[in-house]
Design a protein around this motif. Structure first.
Motif, PDB file in Angstrom:
ATOM      1  N   LEU A  66     -10.054  11.525  10.176  1.00  0.00           N
ATOM      2  CA  LEU A  66      -8.947  10.905  10.912  1.00  0.00           C
ATOM      3  C   LEU A  66      -8.441   9.635  10.244  1.00  0.00           C
ATOM      4  O   LEU A  66      -7.268   9.309  10.363  1.00  0.00           O
ATOM      5  N   VAL A  67      -9.337   8.908   9.583  1.00  0.00           N
ATOM      6  CA  VAL A  67      -8.866   7.646   8.987  1.00  0.00           C
ATOM      7  C   VAL A  67      -8.426   7.802   7.534  1.00  0.00           C
ATOM      8  O   VAL A  67      -7.761   6.925   6.996  1.00  0.00           O
ATOM      9  N   PHE A  68      -8.780   8.926   6.899  1.00  0.00           N
ATOM     10  CA  PHE A  68      -8.411   9.078   5.485  1.00  0.00           C
ATOM     11  C   PHE A  68      -6.901   9.020   5.263  1.00  0.00           C
ATOM     12  O   PHE A  68      -6.441   8.561   4.222  1.00  0.00           O
ATOM     13  N   GLY A  69      -6.140   9.513   6.239  1.00  0.00           N
ATOM     14  CA  GLY A  69      -4.680   9.436   6.109  1.00  0.00           C
ATOM     15  C   GLY A  69      -4.236   8.001   5.869  1.00  0.00           C
ATOM     16  O   GLY A  69      -3.355   7.733   5.056  1.00  0.00           O
ATOM     17  N   TYR A  70      -4.903   7.055   6.555  1.00  0.00           N
ATOM     18  CA  TYR A  70      -4.542   5.640   6.407  1.00  0.00           C
ATOM     19  C   TYR A  70      -5.169   5.018   5.168  1.00  0.00           C
ATOM     20  O   TYR A  70      -4.503   4.362   4.373  1.00  0.00           O
ATOM     21  N   THR A  71      -6.481   5.232   5.027  1.00  0.00           N
ATOM     22  CA  THR A  71      -7.192   4.485   3.978  1.00  0.00           C
ATOM     23  C   THR A  71      -6.798   4.969   2.589  1.00  0.00           C
ATOM     24  O   THR A  71      -6.703   4.182   1.655  1.00  0.00           O
ATOM     25  N   ARG A  72      -6.547   6.271   2.468  1.00  0.00           N
ATOM     26  CA  ARG A  72      -6.140   6.772   1.148  1.00  0.00           C
ATOM     27  C   ARG A  72      -4.725   6.320   0.827  1.00  0.00           C
ATOM     28  O   ARG A  72      -4.395   6.075  -0.335  1.00  0.00           O
ATOM     29  N   LEU A  73      -3.918   6.180   1.863  1.00  0.00           N
ATOM     30  CA  LEU A  73      -2.562   5.685   1.658  1.00  0.00           C
ATOM     31  C   LEU A  73      -2.611   4.229   1.155  1.00  0.00           C
ATOM     32  O   LEU A  73      -1.807   3.807   0.323  1.00  0.00           O
ATOM     33  N   MET A  74      -3.586   3.509   1.671  1.00  0.00           N
ATOM     34  CA  MET A  74      -3.759   2.104   1.277  1.00  0.00           C
ATOM     35  C   MET A  74      -4.157   2.027  -0.217  1.00  0.00           C
ATOM     36  O   MET A  74      -3.574   1.253  -0.976  1.00  0.00           O
ATOM     37  N   VAL A  75      -5.084   2.883  -0.626  1.00  0.00           N
ATOM     38  CA  VAL A  75      -5.491   2.881  -2.042  1.00  0.00           C
ATOM     39  C   VAL A  75      -4.331   3.366  -2.917  1.00  0.00           C
ATOM     40  O   VAL A  75      -4.124   2.875  -4.034  1.00  0.00           O
ATOM     41  N   ALA A  76      -3.557   4.317  -2.383  1.00  0.00           N
ATOM     42  CA  ALA A  76      -2.366   4.773  -3.114  1.00  0.00           C
ATOM     43  C   ALA A  76      -1.456   3.579  -3.389  1.00  0.00           C
ATOM     44  O   ALA A  76      -0.926   3.414  -4.494  1.00  0.00           O
ATOM     45  N   ALA A  77      -1.294   2.722  -2.384  1.00  0.00           N
ATOM     46  CA  ALA A  77      -0.427   1.546  -2.545  1.00  0.00           C
ATOM     47  C   ALA A  77      -1.011   0.566  -3.563  1.00  0.00           C
ATOM     48  O   ALA A  77      -0.255  -0.072  -4.303  1.00  0.00           O
ATOM     49  N   PHE A  78      -2.339   0.474  -3.636  1.00  0.00           N
ATOM     50  CA  PHE A  78      -2.955  -0.391  -4.681  1.00  0.00           C
ATOM     51  C   PHE A  78      -2.549   0.129  -6.064  1.00  0.00           C
ATOM     52  O   PHE A  78      -2.188  -0.638  -6.962  1.00  0.00           O
ATOM     53  N   LEU A  80      -0.031   2.042  -6.899  1.00  0.00           N
ATOM     54  CA  LEU A  80       1.410   1.872  -7.098  1.00  0.00           C
ATOM     55  C   LEU A  80       1.738   0.425  -7.477  1.00  0.00           C
ATOM     56  O   LEU A  80       2.471   0.159  -8.447  1.00  0.00           O
ATOM     57  N   GLY A  81       1.194  -0.502  -6.724  1.00  0.00           N
ATOM     58  CA  GLY A  81       1.495  -1.921  -6.954  1.00  0.00           C
ATOM     59  C   GLY A  81       0.975  -2.394  -8.298  1.00  0.00           C
ATOM     60  O   GLY A  81       1.661  -3.141  -9.011  1.00  0.00           O
ATOM     61  N   THR A  82      -0.216  -1.937  -8.658  1.00  0.00           N
ATOM     62  CA  THR A  82      -0.785  -2.379  -9.944  1.00  0.00           C
ATOM     63  C   THR A  82       0.023  -1.807 -11.106  1.00  0.00           C
ATOM     64  O   THR A  82       0.309  -2.502 -12.081  1.00  0.00           O
ATOM     65  N   GLY A  83       0.400  -0.536 -10.978  1.00  0.00           N
ATOM     66  CA  GLY A  83       1.204   0.091 -12.032  1.00  0.00           C
ATOM     67  C   GLY A  83       2.525  -0.637 -12.223  1.00  0.00           C
ATOM     68  O   GLY A  83       2.940  -0.935 -13.348  1.00  0.00           O
ATOM     69  N   TRP A  84       3.184  -0.965 -11.120  1.00  0.00           N
ATOM     70  CA  TRP A  84       4.475  -1.668 -11.222  1.00  0.00           C
ATOM     71  C   TRP A  84       4.290  -3.096 -11.733  1.00  0.00           C
ATOM     72  O   TRP A  84       5.129  -3.607 -12.490  1.00  0.00           O
ATOM     73  N   GLY A 125       5.347   8.713  -6.508  1.00  0.00           N
ATOM     74  CA  GLY A 125       4.198   8.307  -5.695  1.00  0.00           C
ATOM     75  C   GLY A 125       4.639   7.462  -4.519  1.00  0.00           C
ATOM     76  O   GLY A 125       4.200   7.655  -3.381  1.00  0.00           O
ATOM     77  N   ARG A 126       5.562   6.534  -4.775  1.00  0.00           N
ATOM     78  CA  ARG A 126       6.040   5.663  -3.700  1.00  0.00           C
ATOM     79  C   ARG A 126       6.762   6.477  -2.606  1.00  0.00           C
ATOM     80  O   ARG A 126       6.547   6.250  -1.419  1.00  0.00           O
ATOM     81  N   ALA A 127       7.608   7.417  -3.049  1.00  0.00           N
ATOM     82  CA  ALA A 127       8.342   8.232  -2.069  1.00  0.00           C
ATOM     83  C   ALA A 127       7.340   8.970  -1.177  1.00  0.00           C
ATOM     84  O   ALA A 127       7.531   9.080   0.036  1.00  0.00           O
ATOM     85  N   TYR A 128       6.263   9.461  -1.801  1.00  0.00           N
ATOM     86  CA  TYR A 128       5.261  10.201  -1.025  1.00  0.00           C
ATOM     87  C   TYR A 128       4.513   9.276  -0.068  1.00  0.00           C
ATOM     88  O   TYR A 128       4.238   9.643   1.082  1.00  0.00           O
ATOM     89  N   ILE A 129       4.204   8.067  -0.530  1.00  0.00           N
ATOM     90  CA  ILE A 129       3.532   7.089   0.345  1.00  0.00           C
ATOM     91  C   ILE A 129       4.444   6.778   1.535  1.00  0.00           C
ATOM     92  O   ILE A 129       4.015   6.797   2.690  1.00  0.00           O
ATOM     93  N   ALA A 153      -0.856  11.389  -1.747  1.00  0.00           N
ATOM     94  CA  ALA A 153      -0.308  10.057  -2.042  1.00  0.00           C
ATOM     95  C   ALA A 153      -1.260   9.291  -2.962  1.00  0.00           C
ATOM     96  O   ALA A 153      -0.840   8.679  -3.948  1.00  0.00           O
ATOM     97  N   LYS A 154      -2.548   9.345  -2.650  1.00  0.00           N
ATOM     98  CA  LYS A 154      -3.526   8.605  -3.449  1.00  0.00           C
ATOM     99  C   LYS A 154      -3.614   9.176  -4.864  1.00  0.00           C
ATOM    100  O   LYS A 154      -3.615   8.445  -5.844  1.00  0.00           O
ATOM    101  N   TYR A 155      -3.662  10.482  -4.941  1.00  0.00           N
ATOM    102  CA  TYR A 155      -3.787  11.129  -6.250  1.00  0.00           C
ATOM    103  C   TYR A 155      -2.594  10.777  -7.146  1.00  0.00           C
ATOM    104  O   TYR A 155      -2.757  10.317  -8.275  1.00  0.00           O
ATOM    105  N   LEU A 156      -1.382  10.957  -6.608  1.00  0.00           N
ATOM    106  CA  LEU A 156      -0.179  10.697  -7.417  1.00  0.00           C
ATOM    107  C   LEU A 156      -0.095   9.235  -7.835  1.00  0.00           C
ATOM    108  O   LEU A 156       0.137   8.912  -9.004  1.00  0.00           O
ATOM    109  N   SER A 157      -0.306   8.335  -6.873  1.00  0.00           N
ATOM    110  CA  SER A 157      -0.049   6.923  -7.162  1.00  0.00           C
ATOM    111  C   SER A 157      -1.165   6.286  -7.968  1.00  0.00           C
ATOM    112  O   SER A 157      -0.903   5.403  -8.794  1.00  0.00           O
ATOM    113  N   SER A 158      -2.406   6.720  -7.753  1.00  0.00           N
ATOM    114  CA  SER A 158      -3.481   6.115  -8.533  1.00  0.00           C
ATOM    115  C   SER A 158      -3.426   6.615  -9.981  1.00  0.00           C
ATOM    116  O   SER A 158      -3.610   5.840 -10.923  1.00  0.00           O
TER     117      SER A 158
END
Ligand SMILES: Cc1cc2nc3c(=O)[nH]c(=O)nc-3n(C[C@H](O)[C@H](O)[C@H](O)COP(=O)(O)OP(=O)(O)OC[C@H]3O[C@@H](n4cnc5c(N)ncnc54)[C@H](O)[C@@H]3O)c2cc1C
Length: 378
Positions: A66-78, A80-84, A125-129, A153-158
């Motif tokens: 239930l929480v992976f939807g949120y927590t993996r999205l959070m890592v996806a954003a890490f 994405l942000g680091t790449g940019w 990745g961002r669009a998916y997030i 989201a996590k796979y694409l963005s990380s």
């Protein structure tokens, strides 16, 4: 703490300071060195029954899902942000660095390898997030269980964040390798996003297994349905790569169907490879949808607005071409090599290969345009 209990895995709240709970030394890590990480040990730790999360034993894995939807999205954003952050160091650097009589930013051999493709992967990745986050915000009823979407989201963005950070080191040449210019730190910091909250390989497995179930339940129509959505979008706007994304999704649907009839997912490598292809196809479709909404002025107010509708459309066209080309080439390599020739020929026939090849027309021009956007030359 997630612990094995007689009724199955269960979560417990264990307070800091309880007898028997200890931790090891701070680990000396490759990246995210400002974040403390250490092992945690438990020896005869006692907790009261009311510390059992949810009050029912054996619910641990369901609660984790239930929480992976949120927590993996959070890592996806890490990721994405680091790449940019890394690309945003490389872009200004290359405006000033003169080589061969002109700034590096004016050289296609540089921008179209190191900058533009990474920007496109990151924006997919961002669009998916954003799409997943918006669905979670709207999902009052299902508790936000977006486990598969979180994994995609996590796979694409990380993966994109790591590629972008590595490319930024290359883009700065020798300076990129020194600490002073920061991009080597971004590269080290991005690296963890492919490991924690589930490794990229576990994401490939999760994505593939979950979407496989949808493929079976819909009798092979899951990605054909998504392709139909893309065809509808293409009817409204033929400038956003939706037609190419539709071919890509239809080729994916046929690849999955051949994998089913030939029982190929018994090979773990094929199962994981399908996860990779699914993520790229869905990521491209998501960027196409974002470009369509941007053109209509219908983006969520929370959507990132660095790129205007025309820039998003060019990026979506590139992403759709890349994903489609990837699917037909990987499908013929991995699926085609395992099945009888007649089956491979049938799959090729149904995969829109000539259309996907023809859809590559205009790719270089679009990359020139995205480079102009990134370097603010328009
Ligand atoms: C900085 C940092 C912070 C962390 N924070 C936390 C935290 O707060 N809480 C927490 O619980 N954990 C945390 N972890 C642990 C982290 O989630 C795990 O390290 C990660 O999930 C990978 O698991 P593992 O180390 O057991 O690797 P393994 O599972 O041993 O994986 C090793 C390799 O094998 C691959 N692999 C694994 N299983 C399979 C399979 N079935 N088929 C094919 N390939 C496979 C993996 O993809 C990987 O490439 C943290 C780790 C780090 C480095």
């Amino acid at each position: 703490m997630l612990a094995k209990t007689p009724g199955g895995p269960s979560w417990f709240v264990v307070e800091k300071g309880v007898p028997g709970l200890s931790h090891g030394k701070p680990e000396d890590k490759h990246g995210i060195r400002a974040s403390n990480t250490s092992t945690v040990s438990l020896e005869d730790v006692y907790v009261d029954a009311d510390r059992l999360l949810g009050g029912v034993e054996g619910q641990g894995l369901i609660q984790a899902q239930l929480v992976f939807g949120y927590t993996r999205l959070m890592v996806a954003a890490f990721g994405l942000g680091t790449g940019w952050a890394a690309l945003d160091r490389a872009i200004p650097y290359s405006k000033d660095r003169i080589q061969g009589g002109a700034p590096l930013s004016e050289k296609q051999g540089y921008t179209h390898k190191l900058i533009v493709p990474n920007a496109v992967l990151l924006e997919a990745g961002r669009a998916y997030i954003e799409e997943t986050a918006e669905r979670i915000d709207g999902d009052a009823n299902d508790g936000g269980n977006r486990n598969t979407e979180g994994a995609i989201a996590k796979y694409l963005s990380s993966e994109a964040g790591n590629l972008a950070a590595d490319a930024a080191i290359q883009a700065l040449g020798g300076y990129g390798f020194t600490r002073e210019y920061m991009v080597e730190k971004y590269k080290r910091d991005a690296r963890i996003t492919r490991i924690y909250e589930g490794t990229s390989e576990i994401m490939e497995m999760t994505i593939s297994r979950d979407r496989w179930q949808f493929h079976l339940k819909t009798h092979g129509q899951f990605y054909h349905d998504m392709a139909r959505q893309m065809e509808e979008l293409h009817g409204k706007n033929n400038q956003i790569g939706a037609g190419t994304a539709a071919y890509c999704l239809r080729a994916l649907a046929e690849t999955l169907e051949t994998a089913r009839t030939q029982r190929l997912t018994r090979h773990q490598h094929i199962l994981f490879k399908l996860g990779e292809l699914i993520a790229h196809a869905e990521g491209a479709a998501s960027l196409v949808k974002k470009a369509a909404r941007s053109k209509e002025g219908a983006l969520s107010p929370k959507a990132y607005d660095r790129f205007n509708a025309d820039a998003l459309a060019a990026m979506a066209r590139i992403a759709a071409r890349d994903a489609a080309a990837k699917i037909i080439s990987e499908s013929s390599r991995w699926i085609g090599s395992l099945v009888p020739e007649t089956v491979a020929a049938e799959l090729e026939k149904k995969s829109f290969i000539p259309q996907i090849h023809r859809a590559q027309a205009g790719l270089l021009e679009d990359m020139d345009y995205v480079a102009d956007v990134l370097y603010e030359r328009l």
